[in-house]
Every structure is written in structure tokens, then in C-alpha cells.
Design a protein around this motif. Sequence first.
Motif, PDB file in Angstrom:
ATOM      1  N   VAL A   6       0.835  -1.201   0.000  1.00 54.18           N
ATOM      2  CA  VAL A   6       0.000   0.000   0.000  1.00 54.18           C
ATOM      3  C   VAL A   6       0.869   1.249   0.000  1.00 54.18           C
ATOM      4  CG1 VAL A   6      -1.712   1.330   1.318  1.00 54.18           C
ATOM      5  CG2 VAL A   6      -1.907  -1.163   1.157  1.00 54.18           C
ATOM      6  N   VAL A   7       0.515   2.222  -0.824  1.00 55.94           N
ATOM      7  CA  VAL A   7       1.261   3.477  -0.888  1.00 55.94           C
ATOM      8  C   VAL A   7       0.308   4.645  -0.677  1.00 55.94           C
ATOM      9  CG1 VAL A   7       2.929   4.850  -2.174  1.00 55.94           C
ATOM     10  CG2 VAL A   7       2.675   2.425  -2.674  1.00 55.94           C
ATOM     11  N   GLY A   8       0.665   5.543   0.210  1.00 55.25           N
ATOM     12  CA  GLY A   8      -0.103   6.763   0.405  1.00 55.25           C
ATOM     13  C   GLY A   8       0.360   7.840  -0.556  1.00 55.25           C
ATOM     14  N   ALA A  18       7.833   7.915  -3.638  1.00 54.70           N
ATOM     15  CA  ALA A  18       7.460   6.727  -2.873  1.00 54.70           C
ATOM     16  C   ALA A  18       6.744   5.711  -3.762  1.00 54.70           C
ATOM     17  CB  ALA A  18       6.575   7.117  -1.689  1.00 54.70           C
ATOM     18  N   VAL A  19       5.915   6.201  -4.685  1.00 54.08           N
ATOM     19  CA  VAL A  19       5.225   5.313  -5.622  1.00 54.08           C
ATOM     20  C   VAL A  19       6.237   4.569  -6.496  1.00 54.08           C
ATOM     21  CG1 VAL A  19       3.743   5.266  -7.671  1.00 54.08           C
ATOM     22  CG2 VAL A  19       3.052   6.583  -5.667  1.00 54.08           C
ATOM     23  N   GLU A  20       7.218   5.279  -7.016  1.00 51.77           N
ATOM     24  CA  GLU A  20       8.241   4.646  -7.852  1.00 51.77           C
ATOM     25  C   GLU A  20       8.995   3.574  -7.067  1.00 51.77           C
ATOM     26  OE1 GLU A  20      10.688   7.843  -9.166  1.00 51.77           O
ATOM     27  OE2 GLU A  20       9.443   8.294 -10.909  1.00 51.77           O
ATOM     28  N   TRP A  21       9.380   3.918  -5.839  1.00 52.50           N
ATOM     29  CA  TRP A  21      10.104   2.958  -5.004  1.00 52.50           C
ATOM     30  C   TRP A  21       9.223   1.742  -4.733  1.00 52.50           C
ATOM     31  CZ3 TRP A  21       9.608   0.278  -0.537  1.00 52.50           C
ATOM     32  CH2 TRP A  21      10.776  -0.266   0.027  1.00 52.50           C
ATOM     33  N   ALA A  22       7.956   1.990  -4.399  1.00 52.68           N
ATOM     34  CA  ALA A  22       7.045   0.898  -4.063  1.00 52.68           C
ATOM     35  C   ALA A  22       6.763   0.000  -5.260  1.00 52.68           C
ATOM     36  CB  ALA A  22       5.737   1.464  -3.518  1.00 52.68           C
ATOM     37  N   ARG A 128      17.629   5.487  -3.394  1.00 54.41           N
ATOM     38  CA  ARG A 128      16.288   4.946  -3.655  1.00 54.41           C
ATOM     39  C   ARG A 128      16.278   3.880  -4.742  1.00 54.41           C
ATOM     40  NH1 ARG A 128      14.957  10.418  -4.204  1.00 54.41           N
ATOM     41  NH2 ARG A 128      14.264  10.021  -6.353  1.00 54.41           N
ATOM     42  N   HIS A 129      17.342   3.776  -5.512  1.00 53.53           N
ATOM     43  CA  HIS A 129      17.333   2.874  -6.657  1.00 53.53           C
ATOM     44  C   HIS A 129      18.426   1.809  -6.581  1.00 53.53           C
ATOM     45  CE1 HIS A 129      14.149   4.936  -8.860  1.00 53.53           C
ATOM     46  NE2 HIS A 129      14.686   6.064  -8.440  1.00 53.53           N
ATOM     47  N   THR A 130      18.624   1.263  -5.395  1.00 49.31           N
ATOM     48  CA  THR A 130      19.452   0.069  -5.157  1.00 49.31           C
ATOM     49  C   THR A 130      20.816   0.123  -5.834  1.00 49.31           C
ATOM     50  OG1 THR A 130      18.487  -1.161  -7.028  1.00 49.31           O
ATOM     51  CG2 THR A 130      17.379  -1.346  -4.919  1.00 49.31           C
ATOM     52  N   ARG A 131      21.499   1.235  -5.689  1.00 54.10           N
ATOM     53  CA  ARG A 131      22.812   1.367  -6.322  1.00 54.10           C
ATOM     54  C   ARG A 131      23.972   0.954  -5.415  1.00 54.10           C
ATOM     55  NH1 ARG A 131      22.111   7.041  -9.796  1.00 54.10           N
ATOM     56  NH2 ARG A 131      20.324   6.335 -11.014  1.00 54.10           N
ATOM     57  N   PHE A 132      23.669   0.708  -4.135  1.00 54.59           N
ATOM     58  CA  PHE A 132      24.743   0.369  -3.203  1.00 54.59           C
ATOM     59  C   PHE A 132      24.860  -1.131  -2.976  1.00 54.59           C
ATOM     60  CE2 PHE A 132      23.850   4.787  -2.240  1.00 54.59           C
ATOM     61  CZ  PHE A 132      25.114   5.315  -2.069  1.00 54.59           C
ATOM     62  N   GLY A 133      23.796  -1.882  -3.241  1.00 50.46           N
ATOM     63  CA  GLY A 133      23.836  -3.327  -3.049  1.00 50.46           C
ATOM     64  C   GLY A 133      23.956  -3.734  -1.602  1.00 50.46           C
ATOM     65  N   CYS A 264      18.674   7.093   3.461  1.00 49.74           N
ATOM     66  CA  CYS A 264      18.089   6.115   2.548  1.00 49.74           C
ATOM     67  C   CYS A 264      16.692   5.742   3.049  1.00 49.74           C
ATOM     68  CB  CYS A 264      18.969   4.865   2.468  1.00 49.74           C
ATOM     69  SG  CYS A 264      19.064   3.939   4.026  1.00 49.74           S
ATOM     70  N   PRO A 265      15.898   5.008   2.268  1.00 49.66           N
ATOM     71  CA  PRO A 265      14.594   4.556   2.751  1.00 49.66           C
ATOM     72  C   PRO A 265      14.719   3.765   4.060  1.00 49.66           C
ATOM     73  CG  PRO A 265      14.730   4.239   0.395  1.00 49.66           C
ATOM     74  CD  PRO A 265      16.099   4.651   0.847  1.00 49.66           C
ATOM     75  N   VAL A 266      13.738   3.977   4.944  1.00 49.22           N
ATOM     76  CA  VAL A 266      13.738   3.347   6.271  1.00 49.22           C
ATOM     77  C   VAL A 266      12.485   2.494   6.428  1.00 49.22           C
ATOM     78  CG1 VAL A 266      13.773   3.734   8.765  1.00 49.22           C
ATOM     79  CG2 VAL A 266      14.945   5.330   7.238  1.00 49.22           C
TER      80      VAL A 266
END
Length: 272
Positions: A6-8, A18-22, A128-133, A264-266
Amino acid sequence: MVVPLVVGIDGSEASLEAVEWAADEALRHQVPLHLVHAAAAAPGEPDLVAAASERARKGAPAVQVSGEVLHDDAASALVGKGRNAFAVVVGSRGLGDLAGLLLGSVGLAVAAHADCPVVVVRGGVEHRHTRFGSVVVGVEEGEGSDTAVEFAFREAHVRRCRLVAVHAWSVPVGSPGPPGLSGYALQAQRRPPAEVLADALRDPAKQYQDVPVSSEVVEGPTRRALLNAASGADLLVVGARRRHGHVGLQLGLVNHAMLHHAPCPVVVVPRI
């Protein structure tokens, strides 16, 4: 039935991020994405849901997307939807929040009251786009972080990245001990910090044997240790105990610091 992510949404750029990440997260876990726009003062705007849906499908066209508009305050609506959700995702700041707030009031309320994990999408594009692994999880002594550790292992598994488990400790001020005894030795008289971390990781590591794990035992404040580790992470996972006799979770100083300052996202994962 597969529960949705679910995304607000409120039309702010933070909520669209947040929508893009979700959308990416839903694709990783193979769950549907459900967008919720709620407004207590007046009926919500359906066009916001349509625009957010388009943005989600643009980044993850294979994800099943649905949406709804609710006449309710946003925090209550998202907490309600979280009772049957994989997780609830919110942006780091909304349209109605004061410029000085580091985290929107809606996000903080949802993180404190939802029954499911709550993700606050923070940080720049690289985080936000998983660049650190890397996924970081904070481990505390006792059973308060067991569900958080399990969540973090699963995230590292689906992302095919490493897990960094951080346990920070410090000797309480005024702790008695023989002269010249180091802080680590004093703490080890109670329970060795490395043992605390190893015990927390043992069972989930057996389940997710493909996940490479780095363990960090840090002497010092937990807030500083987690923020330092999160500087090179795609996701930070922390646990929260339920409040005895009250509705909601115990969001202590560490949780608040992460929600307001993490790069980063928490994810706040309630203990079952």
C-alpha cells in the motif's frame, strides 16, 4: 489471497517518489501495488490516483496496480489499510507539512500505529534505486529486533545483495568495574556484544543461506552507528516493540532519528 503493498499519495513529489520505489518493491516481492489517496476535509482527487498509477506502471509495467480515493484523514486511512497489507509506504514529506518538519506528520503517525511494516522513502536517487547493493539492519539486545532481522534478510534475498547487521553498545554511566578494565570487557561481564549479534542472526541466516552477511559491533550511540552504516545502503531496517496496554508501537529516540535523518529509505518493522 496475496496482500498488497500500500502506498499513500497526496500529489507531492515525495509521494510520487514513494510510488516509484514501491512499484520496484512490489515487483521484487511479486505482490500487487495499491495506491491510496485520502483527504478528511473534502473528497479526494481521482486524477491524483491516475497520475500516480501511470508513474508506477512506467517504472514497473509488470506490476498489478489498483487505487482508491477515501474521505478520511490520511494517517487513519493508511493505518486501516495496513491491517491487510504487505507493508505501507509513504513519502518523507507531504503537501500539508510545515517546511521545517524533516518527516511529515502523516508518515510519523503511520509508522507509530500501523500493524505492518512501514517504509518511509528518504534519500536521493542513488539511495532509492538500489545502487549500493546493501541492506542495513539494526540489532538490539533482547527480542525487540527479531522480526526486523527476518524482514532484512528477506529484503537482501530478493534484492540479491549483502546484509549489514549493526549492533551498537555502550557501558552505562556509573557501571562498577575493576580499575583499568576496558569498556568492552565491562560489557562482556553482562553479555558479549558479539554474542548478542550472532544470536540474532543465527536462525534467519540458516533460512537465507544465499545472503552474504557482514556483522558490525560498534561501541557508541546506536543512532550514530546506524546513520553511518546507512550512508552506503539502499535500505535501513529497524524494529519497534509494541506498547504494553496502549495502541501502537514504541518509537524511541533511535527510531525517530532514523525516520527524520536517515540518508536512505527506512523500514520500521513491528515486533509480532
